[in-house]
Design a protein around this motif. Structure first.
Motif, mmCIF file in Angstrom:
data_model
loop_
_atom_site.group_PDB
_atom_site.id
_atom_site.type_symbol
_atom_site.label_atom_id
_atom_site.label_comp_id
_atom_site.label_asym_id
_atom_site.label_seq_id
_atom_site.Cartn_x
_atom_site.Cartn_y
_atom_site.Cartn_z
ATOM 1 N N GLN A 105 0.648 -1.446 0.153
ATOM 2 C CA GLN A 105 -0.004 0.023 0.205
ATOM 3 C C GLN A 105 0.823 1.302 -0.120
ATOM 4 N N ALA A 106 1.812 1.185 0.635
ATOM 5 C CA ALA A 106 2.910 2.305 0.825
ATOM 6 C C ALA A 106 3.495 2.630 -0.281
ATOM 7 N N MET A 107 3.924 1.749 -1.164
ATOM 8 C CA MET A 107 4.790 1.802 -2.520
ATOM 9 C C MET A 107 3.833 2.225 -3.270
ATOM 10 N N ASP A 108 2.331 1.681 -3.336
ATOM 11 C CA ASP A 108 1.457 2.150 -4.368
ATOM 12 C C ASP A 108 1.141 3.505 -4.154
ATOM 13 N N SER A 109 0.927 3.902 -2.932
ATOM 14 C CA SER A 109 0.755 5.652 -2.783
ATOM 15 C C SER A 109 1.928 6.385 -3.331
ATOM 16 N N ALA A 110 2.964 5.823 -2.872
ATOM 17 C CA ALA A 110 4.290 6.592 -3.151
ATOM 18 C C ALA A 110 4.518 6.808 -4.496
ATOM 19 N N THR A 111 4.272 5.694 -5.454
ATOM 20 C CA THR A 111 4.489 5.808 -6.753
ATOM 21 C C THR A 111 3.279 6.689 -7.517
ATOM 22 N N SER A 112 2.069 6.618 -6.808
ATOM 23 C CA SER A 112 1.023 7.657 -7.316
ATOM 24 C C SER A 112 1.353 9.060 -7.167
ATOM 25 N N ASN A 113 1.896 9.215 -6.082
ATOM 26 C CA ASN A 113 2.443 10.632 -5.666
ATOM 27 C C ASN A 113 3.464 11.115 -6.593
ATOM 28 N N ALA A 114 4.318 10.021 -6.846
ATOM 29 C CA ALA A 114 5.487 10.385 -7.745
ATOM 30 C C ALA A 114 4.965 10.781 -9.332
ATOM 31 N N GLU A 115 3.921 10.076 -9.765
ATOM 32 C CA GLU A 115 3.257 10.497 -10.869
ATOM 33 C C GLU A 115 2.502 11.679 -10.923
ATOM 34 N N GLU A 116 1.908 12.009 -10.091
ATOM 35 C CA GLU A 116 1.520 13.441 -9.765
ATOM 36 C C GLU A 116 2.449 14.342 -9.825
ATOM 37 N N ILE A 117 3.783 14.262 -9.107
ATOM 38 C CA ILE A 117 4.774 15.401 -8.928
ATOM 39 C C ILE A 117 5.214 15.430 -10.425
ATOM 40 N N ILE A 118 5.443 14.336 -11.112
ATOM 41 C CA ILE A 118 6.206 14.226 -12.466
ATOM 42 C C ILE A 118 5.349 15.050 -13.450
ATOM 43 N N SER A 119 3.819 14.977 -13.325
ATOM 44 C CA SER A 119 2.988 15.612 -14.014
ATOM 45 C C SER A 119 3.188 17.233 -14.016
ATOM 46 N N HIS A 120 3.287 17.668 -12.812
ATOM 47 C CA HIS A 120 3.269 18.986 -12.484
ATOM 48 C C HIS A 120 4.364 19.625 -12.684
ATOM 49 N N LEU A 121 5.812 19.072 -12.626
ATOM 50 C CA LEU A 121 7.182 19.237 -13.112
ATOM 51 C C LEU A 121 7.128 19.447 -14.706
ATOM 52 N N THR A 122 6.337 18.463 -15.147
ATOM 53 C CA THR A 122 6.195 18.747 -16.544
ATOM 54 C C THR A 122 5.542 19.814 -17.180
ATOM 55 N N LEU A 123 4.464 20.157 -16.485
ATOM 56 C CA LEU A 123 3.874 21.374 -16.741
ATOM 57 C C LEU A 123 4.758 22.663 -16.504
ATOM 58 N N LEU A 124 5.562 22.674 -15.375
ATOM 59 C CA LEU A 124 6.221 23.759 -15.087
ATOM 60 C C LEU A 124 7.407 23.983 -16.083
ATOM 61 N N TYR A 125 7.799 22.686 -16.660
ATOM 62 C CA TYR A 125 9.277 22.710 -17.630
ATOM 63 C C TYR A 125 8.530 23.245 -18.804
ATOM 64 N N ASN A 126 7.270 22.741 -19.250
ATOM 65 C CA ASN A 126 6.847 23.446 -20.638
ATOM 66 C C ASN A 126 6.549 24.933 -20.590
ATOM 67 N N ARG A 127 6.094 25.347 -19.393
ATOM 68 C CA ARG A 127 5.966 26.866 -19.147
ATOM 69 C C ARG A 127 7.073 27.520 -19.156
ATOM 70 N N ALA A 128 8.154 26.965 -18.425
ATOM 71 C CA ALA A 128 9.346 27.530 -18.564
ATOM 72 C C ALA A 128 10.082 27.506 -19.853
ATOM 73 N N ARG A 129 9.987 26.571 -20.593
ATOM 74 C CA ARG A 129 10.358 26.414 -21.897
ATOM 75 C C ARG A 129 9.733 27.496 -23.056
ATOM 76 N N GLN A 130 8.480 27.449 -22.825
ATOM 77 C CA GLN A 130 7.384 28.551 -23.361
ATOM 78 C C GLN A 130 8.142 29.928 -23.197
ATOM 79 N N GLY A 131 8.275 30.076 -22.184
ATOM 80 C CA GLY A 131 8.784 31.486 -21.647
ATOM 81 C C GLY A 131 9.968 31.839 -22.188
ATOM 82 N N SER A 132 10.898 30.974 -22.231
ATOM 83 C CA SER A 132 12.213 31.082 -22.743
ATOM 84 C C SER A 132 12.309 31.467 -24.294
ATOM 85 N N ILE A 133 11.401 30.625 -24.738
ATOM 86 C CA ILE A 133 11.320 30.895 -26.467
ATOM 87 C C ILE A 133 10.682 32.108 -26.749
#
Length: 285
Positions: free
Chosen positions: A242-270
């Motif tokens: 259960q703990a590892m399933d929750s940690a995997t799900s949390n990691a997926e959410e963080i990765i999605s959020h970081l991908t969005l931030l990266y795309n915004r930063a890249r768009q701003g740089s362009i």
């Protein structure tokens, strides 16, 4: 806003962690299936042994057998935890169960099965009378025999006067219940027997009661210890899954959020580069 390099490094780190948690979840799932099967197979025998022996001892009347009288020694608590962490609140719940009981710390001897419980209780001032952490990895009946032999030897010597078992009952994959069970001396069934007229029929032993109890009590203690070990092993793997399933799900959410931030930063740089190019072209013209 963080730079693109910082965001990318953070994303790579989270992805690496996610791979680890996903692998640990798969391993725990496989282990849980084996441990769950063993726990379910032993549970009926565990419950029947406890009910039968307590009922039988309630009918013995006043016995002078040392296993039933107890003594003035300390209280032994067999604490079953895990050797590894990353299992959610599994270990902390068992430790809280022990530390929050009415048993005074000075009167408790801990027989530790699991390094996590041993280390925490030792730091909190509990006396560790024995370390049996090796047997929690793959609990076997001979392990329970060895632990029961040590407990009963200390009981016979007067080193301990009561024996308790602190473990986690495996109810199902997501439900695990920390439980403190008193093994010796058996007292719980006496009050129930007094209310049941049929239970007042005296128990006849063949051979004599002392000789019979010398055979029955070690088997009773060993069976309950083995049942506690296999249920704790199943609970540990269920909690870790259960703990590892929750940690995997949390990691997926963080990765999605970081991908969005990266795309915004890249768009701003362009956008900034285009603005600078246009401004430079206008300045030249």
């Amino acid at each position: 806003m963080a730079s693109m390099i910082d965001i990318k490094r953070r994303k790579v780190s989270i992805q690496s962690t996610q791979q680890i948690t996903k692998a640990m979840k798969l391993v725990s799932t496989v282990k849980l299936q084996r441990a769950k099967m063993r726990a379910e197979q032993s549970k009926a025998y565990f419950d029947c042994m406890y009910e039968t022996v307590t009922s039988m001892l309630a009918k013995t009347g006043h016995s002078d057998h040392p296993y039933l009288k107890g003594g003035g020694g300390k209280k032994a608590v067999v604490v079953i935890t895990s050797n590894r962490g990353l299992a959610g609140g599994y270990n902390s719940n068992v430790i809280k169960l022990v530390t929050n009981t009415a048993l005074p710390k000075e009167e408790v001897l801990v027989y530790a099965v699991g390094k996590k419980g041993r280390d925490v209780l030792s730091r909190r001032g509990y006396e560790i009378a024995g370390d049996f952490s090796d047997m929690i990895e793959e609990p076997q009946y001979p392990d329970a025999v060895r632990l029961a032999g040590k407990l009963l030897a200390d009981f016979a010597e007067g080193k301990i006067g009561e024996i308790y078992l602190a473990y986690t009952v495996f109810k199902n994959t997501v439900s695990h219940i920390p439980t403190l069970l008193k093994l010796l001396p058996v007292e719980g069934a006496a009050a129930d027997a007094a209310e049941d007229k049929t239970a007042q029929v005296p128990m006849n032993f063949e051979p004599e009661d002392d000789e019979a109890l010398d055979l029955i009590i070690p088997k009773y203690i060993t069976s309950l210890l083995y049942g506690g070990l296999v249920e704790a092993a199943a609970s540990e793997n269920g909690a870790r899954m259960q703990a590892m399933d929750s940690a995997t799900s949390n990691a997926e959410e963080i990765i999605s959020h970081l991908t969005l931030l990266y795309n915004r930063a890249r768009q701003g740089s362009i956008t900034q580069e285009l603005t600078e190019i246009i401004a430079g072209a206008e300045a030249i013209s």
